[in-house]
Write a protein that holds these residues in place. Sequence first.
Motif, PDB file in Angstrom:
ATOM      1  N   THR A 182      53.244 -33.347   7.638  1.00 56.79           N
ATOM      2  CA  THR A 182      52.364 -33.434   8.803  1.00 56.79           C
ATOM      3  C   THR A 182      51.492 -32.185   8.929  1.00 56.79           C
ATOM      4  O   THR A 182      50.285 -32.274   9.176  1.00 56.79           O
ATOM      5  CB  THR A 182      53.205 -33.639  10.076  1.00 56.79           C
ATOM      6  OG1 THR A 182      54.018 -34.808   9.874  1.00 56.79           O
ATOM      7  CG2 THR A 182      52.330 -33.868  11.287  1.00 56.79           C
ATOM      8  N   GLY A 183      52.090 -31.010   8.732  1.00 54.68           N
ATOM      9  CA  GLY A 183      51.346 -29.758   8.801  1.00 54.68           C
ATOM     10  C   GLY A 183      50.225 -29.708   7.769  1.00 54.68           C
ATOM     11  O   GLY A 183      49.118 -29.252   8.069  1.00 54.68           O
ATOM     12  N   PHE A 184      50.505 -30.211   6.576  1.00 54.40           N
ATOM     13  CA  PHE A 184      49.487 -30.190   5.530  1.00 54.40           C
ATOM     14  C   PHE A 184      48.297 -31.067   5.902  1.00 54.40           C
ATOM     15  O   PHE A 184      47.139 -30.689   5.708  1.00 54.40           O
ATOM     16  CB  PHE A 184      50.072 -30.652   4.186  1.00 54.40           C
ATOM     17  CG  PHE A 184      49.047 -30.627   3.086  1.00 54.40           C
ATOM     18  CD1 PHE A 184      48.798 -29.459   2.376  1.00 54.40           C
ATOM     19  CD2 PHE A 184      48.295 -31.758   2.789  1.00 54.40           C
ATOM     20  CE1 PHE A 184      47.819 -29.427   1.390  1.00 54.40           C
ATOM     21  CE2 PHE A 184      47.318 -31.730   1.812  1.00 54.40           C
ATOM     22  CZ  PHE A 184      47.082 -30.559   1.109  1.00 54.40           C
ATOM     23  N   VAL A 185      48.584 -32.244   6.443  1.00 51.58           N
ATOM     24  CA  VAL A 185      47.513 -33.173   6.813  1.00 51.58           C
ATOM     25  C   VAL A 185      46.625 -32.545   7.887  1.00 51.58           C
ATOM     26  O   VAL A 185      45.397 -32.600   7.813  1.00 51.58           O
ATOM     27  CB  VAL A 185      48.101 -34.516   7.314  1.00 51.58           C
ATOM     28  CG1 VAL A 185      47.018 -35.443   7.843  1.00 51.58           C
ATOM     29  CG2 VAL A 185      48.876 -35.187   6.186  1.00 51.58           C
ATOM     30  N   GLU A 186      47.257 -31.898   8.866  1.00 54.72           N
ATOM     31  CA  GLU A 186      46.491 -31.249   9.942  1.00 54.72           C
ATOM     32  C   GLU A 186      45.648 -30.099   9.392  1.00 54.72           C
ATOM     33  O   GLU A 186      44.477 -29.951   9.729  1.00 54.72           O
ATOM     34  CB  GLU A 186      47.438 -30.731  11.027  1.00 54.72           C
ATOM     35  CG  GLU A 186      47.984 -31.865  11.886  1.00 54.72           C
ATOM     36  CD  GLU A 186      49.165 -31.432  12.738  1.00 54.72           C
ATOM     37  OE1 GLU A 186      49.526 -30.237  12.708  1.00 54.72           O
ATOM     38  OE2 GLU A 186      49.725 -32.306  13.430  1.00 54.72           O
ATOM     39  N   GLU A 187      46.247 -29.325   8.520  1.00 53.17           N
ATOM     40  CA  GLU A 187      45.549 -28.164   7.961  1.00 53.17           C
ATOM     41  C   GLU A 187      44.339 -28.587   7.129  1.00 53.17           C
ATOM     42  O   GLU A 187      43.251 -28.026   7.269  1.00 53.17           O
ATOM     43  CB  GLU A 187      46.526 -27.375   7.086  1.00 53.17           C
ATOM     44  CG  GLU A 187      46.036 -26.003   6.688  1.00 53.17           C
ATOM     45  CD  GLU A 187      46.718 -25.527   5.419  1.00 53.17           C
ATOM     46  OE1 GLU A 187      45.999 -25.124   4.489  1.00 53.17           O
ATOM     47  OE2 GLU A 187      47.963 -25.604   5.363  1.00 53.17           O
ATOM     48  N   LEU A 188      44.525 -29.594   6.286  1.00 55.11           N
ATOM     49  CA  LEU A 188      43.416 -30.060   5.447  1.00 55.11           C
ATOM     50  C   LEU A 188      42.306 -30.637   6.313  1.00 55.11           C
ATOM     51  O   LEU A 188      41.120 -30.464   6.037  1.00 55.11           O
ATOM     52  CB  LEU A 188      43.902 -31.097   4.430  1.00 55.11           C
ATOM     53  CG  LEU A 188      42.948 -31.404   3.271  1.00 55.11           C
ATOM     54  CD1 LEU A 188      42.803 -30.195   2.359  1.00 55.11           C
ATOM     55  CD2 LEU A 188      43.444 -32.593   2.461  1.00 55.11           C
ATOM     56  N   GLY A 189      42.708 -31.312   7.387  1.00 54.82           N
ATOM     57  CA  GLY A 189      41.732 -31.877   8.311  1.00 54.82           C
ATOM     58  C   GLY A 189      40.865 -30.816   8.969  1.00 54.82           C
ATOM     59  O   GLY A 189      39.711 -31.063   9.289  1.00 54.82           O
ATOM     60  N   ARG A 190      41.421 -29.628   9.157  1.00 53.48           N
ATOM     61  CA  ARG A 190      40.688 -28.546   9.833  1.00 53.48           C
ATOM     62  C   ARG A 190      39.782 -27.770   8.890  1.00 53.48           C
ATOM     63  O   ARG A 190      38.913 -27.057   9.327  1.00 53.48           O
ATOM     64  CB  ARG A 190      41.687 -27.565  10.466  1.00 53.48           C
ATOM     65  CG  ARG A 190      42.231 -28.012  11.805  1.00 53.48           C
ATOM     66  CD  ARG A 190      42.881 -26.851  12.536  1.00 53.48           C
ATOM     67  NE  ARG A 190      44.008 -26.298  11.801  1.00 53.48           N
ATOM     68  CZ  ARG A 190      45.271 -26.746  11.936  1.00 53.48           C
ATOM     69  NH1 ARG A 190      45.527 -27.733  12.759  1.00 53.48           N
ATOM     70  NH2 ARG A 190      46.246 -26.190  11.258  1.00 53.48           N
ATOM     71  N   ARG A 191      40.014 -27.882   7.560  1.00 57.90           N
ATOM     72  CA  ARG A 191      39.273 -27.067   6.601  1.00 57.90           C
ATOM     73  C   ARG A 191      37.791 -27.363   6.588  1.00 57.90           C
ATOM     74  O   ARG A 191      37.406 -28.517   6.748  1.00 57.90           O
ATOM     75  CB  ARG A 191      39.819 -27.301   5.180  1.00 57.90           C
ATOM     76  CG  ARG A 191      40.791 -26.211   4.795  1.00 57.90           C
ATOM     77  CD  ARG A 191      41.136 -26.333   3.328  1.00 57.90           C
ATOM     78  NE  ARG A 191      42.566 -26.077   3.127  1.00 57.90           N
ATOM     79  CZ  ARG A 191      43.245 -26.382   2.033  1.00 57.90           C
ATOM     80  NH1 ARG A 191      42.644 -27.001   1.044  1.00 57.90           N
ATOM     81  NH2 ARG A 191      44.507 -26.113   1.919  1.00 57.90           N
TER      82      ARG A 191
END
Length: 274
Positions: free
Chosen positions: A265-274
């Motif tokens: 979940t953290g990875f998906v959120e992080e990539l979304g913010r990039r």
Amino acid sequence: AKKAGRNTFFFYDDGMGSEASERTLLELDLREAVLRSGFLLHYQPIVDAASRTVSAFEALMRWTHPLRGAIPPAEFIPLAEETGLIVALGTWALHEACREAASWPGDLRVAVNVSAVQFTQPGLEQVVRDALSASGLPADRLELEITESVLMSDAESVVASLHRLRDLGVRIALDDFGTGYSSLSYLRRFPFDKIKIDRSFIRDIGNEETAAIVRAIVGLGERTGATITAEGVETEEQFESVCREGCTQVQGYLFSKPLPASRVTGFVEELGRR
Ligand code: C2E
Ligand code: CA
Ligand code: CA
Ligand code: CA
């Protein structure tokens, strides 16, 4: 004999000698681990090339041996296949992946590797149905990755089984495409939803002939309605090349190594913010 663990556990010491006895010991430990569910799944993102967002995660099995530490799947999966343990292990992986994916955000899919040996068992469809109903994961969020070795043996019954799985709503991907002896003929036997181009082609994509092969696979895939994923993308350069050749999904260390479930979940959120 393998070096790993040689000094930590005398059973794996030179004293026992041969590869064969070491294998037997590893097999016993594998059997034991299957009984105790001593495995984990890690998840590697599959990224949509155009938007650079995650569309799915591939489940990859991890085994930490109590004494030898992490044993790579390249070592224990073939052993599990030869001993038939892969049937129990594969059933566990399907249940675990569906259970974990059911709590993921949005419509993220999970891709699970299915061994050819699992197809020789009559119960595979029921296992998939059970894993979906126990987890509540919608069928269209599950992908099964198979290699062409599945289609080599008894093609008729395997193709029928693939159609029945597809009828459940599950997607079917052809893994490691291009590494076998007659990859192209398998595309006529079953209309795959997805083709994953093997890492060896991506590694050499700087080479013009290899790039031409990738382009040809993309063309074939488009004609059969399959999505094309490039595996093992490690550099921006390779990313640009596979995009140029028409791959629409990428997977590889450039984006992420396989991650523990807790980091999905953290990875998906992080990539979304990039
Ligand atoms: P695969 O299905 O082709 O999985 C991709 C492998 O490539 C994974 O290795 C992954 O960690 C690795 N990889 C991904 N991106 C990169 C990259 O950019 N560079 C490099 N060098 N490697 C990359 P892993 O996890 O060691 O798995 C190896 C193989 O073991 C898998 O190949 C699959 O054939 C088998 N395997 C793993 N988990 C399962 C499982 O649950 N069931 C079955 N039947 N087989 C599995
Ligand atoms: Ca795979
Ligand atoms: Ca692969
Ligand atoms: Ca592979």
